[in-house]
Design a protein around this motif. Sequence first.
Motif: not given
Length: 271
Positions: A13-17, A103-107, A175-177, A179-183, A219-223, A240-245
């Motif tokens: 779980g990637n809680w981000k900021m 190396g998260h894509s946001e970084r 693998y975090e495309p 275009w799928a992150i947070g979309t 895999y990560g991206g809107s999982a 899975l690498l999970v952001g929002g959820a």
Amino acid sequence: MSRTNHRIPLVAGNWKMNLDHVEAIHLLQALALRLRTTDTTKVEVSVHPPFTDLRSVEGIIGADELPITLGAQHCSHLESGAFTGEVSVGMLRRLSVKMVLVGHSERRELYGMTDEVVAQTAGAVLSGGLIAVVCVGETAEQRDAGETNEVLTRQVTAALAGVPKGAEASVLFAYEPIWAIGTGVAATEVDAQVACAHIRSVISSERSASVADVMRILYGGSAKPDNAGDLVAQEDVDGLLVGGASLDAESFSAMIDAVAACYGSPAGNGK
Ligand code: PEP
């Protein structure tokens, strides 16, 4: 769907900021309650809170002996010095952090993290005795131009340049495309499988088939809870690498349960 495998799946779980340390405690407690009914022999769980939350989260994981690995979202590739705003691997290790996203894509996209710095950071994480989760993935434009494999090959090869031979057991790829992150638009399970299989083939040719065979690829991206099971049922998707959820205890634990349910026999009994 179910699968057996020698690679223990990870749900990270990637809680981000998001979440200050008080909110982080609440989320962790809610998650801990739900994990009581989860078979954590079948799935590893990590959380990656903001730096300011690490101490509080570490305290609860330790005191309650929670089956959760503490992770960070980023760190410097340097050890110490005049690098305002940066945090070193040593500082994270002192807080019992075990795993770092690298190396998260946001970084990469927002803070100019190059392939070279990704490799140096992965190397620093490993030499500090922590686990590196290296994130790779293509933009929508690269995907539309048919460049996905090329981008993945470049990013994986570059990151591996920072991984000493013999240290691969402490590396995961995600693998975090982009275009799928947070979309809300996740890759299909077939696309995720194709990309993760490609990443494994690059690891195999850069290192060896046996190294590639044991390395976990997420895999990560809107999982979400409703696609988690289908994604990890794929042969080369090991979690899975999970952001929002991951910010909602119910969603995140539902995903963990879906992954555990997908692994029919205890890890190690497969294949
Ligand atoms: C991420 O940023 O690592 C991520 C997977 O985000 P989300 O799940 O929100 O798409």
